[in-house]
Design an enzyme around this catalytic site. Sequence first.
Site, PDB file in Angstrom:
ATOM      1  N   THR A   1      36.143  44.802  29.137  1.00  0.00           N
ATOM      2  CA  THR A   1      37.400  43.788  28.674  1.00  0.00           C
ATOM      3  C   THR A   1      37.109  42.474  28.231  1.00  0.00           C
ATOM      4  O   THR A   1      35.881  42.047  28.453  1.00  0.00           O
ATOM      5  CB  THR A   1      38.110  43.448  29.964  1.00  0.00           C
ATOM      6  OG1 THR A   1      38.586  44.777  30.651  1.00  0.00           O
ATOM      7  CG2 THR A   1      39.357  42.605  29.843  1.00  0.00           C
ATOM      8  N   GLY A   2      37.787  42.136  27.194  1.00  0.00           N
ATOM      9  CA  GLY A   2      37.507  40.959  26.371  1.00  0.00           C
ATOM     10  C   GLY A   2      37.530  40.964  24.974  1.00  0.00           C
ATOM     11  O   GLY A   2      37.651  42.241  24.397  1.00  0.00           O
ATOM     12  N   SER A   3      37.278  40.029  24.399  1.00  0.00           N
ATOM     13  CA  SER A   3      37.291  39.913  22.808  1.00  0.00           C
ATOM     14  C   SER A   3      36.072  40.795  21.990  1.00  0.00           C
ATOM     15  O   SER A   3      36.045  41.037  21.088  1.00  0.00           O
ATOM     16  CB  SER A   3      37.509  38.559  22.183  1.00  0.00           C
ATOM     17  OG  SER A   3      36.435  37.917  22.749  1.00  0.00           O
TER      18      SER A   3
ATOM     19  N   ASP B   1      30.310  46.122  28.212  1.00  0.00           N
ATOM     20  CA  ASP B   1      31.088  44.990  28.705  1.00  0.00           C
ATOM     21  C   ASP B   1      30.910  43.549  28.253  1.00  0.00           C
ATOM     22  O   ASP B   1      29.643  43.657  27.585  1.00  0.00           O
ATOM     23  CB  ASP B   1      31.318  44.994  30.253  1.00  0.00           C
ATOM     24  CG  ASP B   1      32.489  44.466  30.816  1.00  0.00           C
ATOM     25  OD1 ASP B   1      32.992  44.425  31.863  1.00  0.00           O
ATOM     26  OD2 ASP B   1      33.315  43.731  29.900  1.00  0.00           O
ATOM     27  N   GLY B   2      31.580  42.806  28.057  1.00  0.00           N
ATOM     28  CA  GLY B   2      31.206  41.398  27.675  1.00  0.00           C
ATOM     29  C   GLY B   2      30.796  40.689  28.856  1.00  0.00           C
ATOM     30  O   GLY B   2      30.587  40.976  29.918  1.00  0.00           O
TER      31      GLY B   2
ATOM     32  N   LYS C   1      30.883  36.606  34.595  1.00  0.00           N
ATOM     33  CA  LYS C   1      31.654  36.970  34.037  1.00  0.00           C
ATOM     34  C   LYS C   1      33.275  36.844  34.617  1.00  0.00           C
ATOM     35  O   LYS C   1      33.107  35.913  35.515  1.00  0.00           O
ATOM     36  CB  LYS C   1      31.674  38.740  34.093  1.00  0.00           C
ATOM     37  CG  LYS C   1      30.566  39.217  33.103  1.00  0.00           C
ATOM     38  CD  LYS C   1      30.475  40.485  33.525  1.00  0.00           C
ATOM     39  CE  LYS C   1      31.732  41.729  33.202  1.00  0.00           C
ATOM     40  NZ  LYS C   1      32.063  41.283  31.899  1.00  0.00           N
ATOM     41  N   GLY C   2      34.248  37.122  34.232  1.00  0.00           N
ATOM     42  CA  GLY C   2      35.298  36.694  34.641  1.00  0.00           C
ATOM     43  C   GLY C   2      36.462  35.789  33.900  1.00  0.00           C
ATOM     44  O   GLY C   2      37.573  35.508  34.036  1.00  0.00           O
TER      45      GLY C   2
ATOM     46  N   GLY D   1      37.929  36.784  31.275  1.00  0.00           N
ATOM     47  CA  GLY D   1      39.124  37.582  31.080  1.00  0.00           C
ATOM     48  C   GLY D   1      40.070  37.872  32.081  1.00  0.00           C
ATOM     49  O   GLY D   1      41.039  38.398  31.955  1.00  0.00           O
TER      50      GLY D   1
ATOM     51  N   GLU E   1      35.662  45.155  36.619  1.00  0.00           N
ATOM     52  CA  GLU E   1      34.544  45.198  35.804  1.00  0.00           C
ATOM     53  C   GLU E   1      33.387  45.371  36.874  1.00  0.00           C
ATOM     54  O   GLU E   1      32.208  46.244  36.536  1.00  0.00           O
ATOM     55  CB  GLU E   1      34.522  43.905  35.185  1.00  0.00           C
ATOM     56  CG  GLU E   1      35.258  43.840  33.835  1.00  0.00           C
ATOM     57  CD  GLU E   1      35.092  42.473  33.279  1.00  0.00           C
ATOM     58  OE1 GLU E   1      34.703  41.428  33.764  1.00  0.00           O
ATOM     59  OE2 GLU E   1      35.423  42.522  31.971  1.00  0.00           O
TER      60      GLU E   1
END
Length: 222
Positions: A25-27, A81-82, A94-95, A97, A103
């Site tokens: 998830t994320g850009s 993942d990002g 992380k987090g 987003g 995740e």
Amino acid sequence: MNPKQLAGEKAVDYVKSGMKVGLGTGSTAYFTIQEIGRRVKHEGLDIEAIATSIESERLAKEWGVKMVDFSEIDHLDVTIDGADEADANLNLIKGGGGALLREKIVAFATKFYVIVADERKYVPTLGAFGLPIEIIPFGWEETFREVTALGCTPKRREKNEEIFITDNHNFIFDCDFGLIENPHDVLQKLQGIPGVVESGLFLDKTDVLIIGNNDGTLKIIE
Ligand code: DER
């Protein structure tokens, strides 16, 4: 090319037909999903996927990616993942987003974990970003007090001037611990607080970090 796009697309080299794939998830993961979708639609890439957020699932479905859940598969072959921060030990925060819980579930179900990020995310020590943690709404005020007692300054996340609610109907606290010299210690203390569902500390899990640089080069750390 955008360094996030550079890293996000490069990671798709790890995805082969027949694989079960975790979608982040994320850009940055956005570019990964776009490239996976393109290969599924136009090059016959044949995979099954689990997404780490409702938004990522929506995006993958638009491309016709076959989505499954954990009742249909018992592991993932690769997850991309990002991250908001990554250090030289490939430990992550992380987090950002708001998807950290799904995740982390997906990360722990995967055999090969690939993180994609632009060069800003690569840091000597984790912490400057803050540490997102997912909190059960019931009794959040007490959880807030107990998290504060660990020596941080939590802030309940808001979005568009409203309390942010995760895909799992929980809150996110963004906690300022300063630089985190011993992330394993912080993780263990957070896991001892009842209302804390999960934290954005992803430790000892990452297999490969792909960094997109502003000069158009890539750095791959294993
Ligand atoms: O929430 C997360 O951990 C996401 O992966 C995200 O924060 C990653 O950041 P990005 O949008 O810059 O890729």
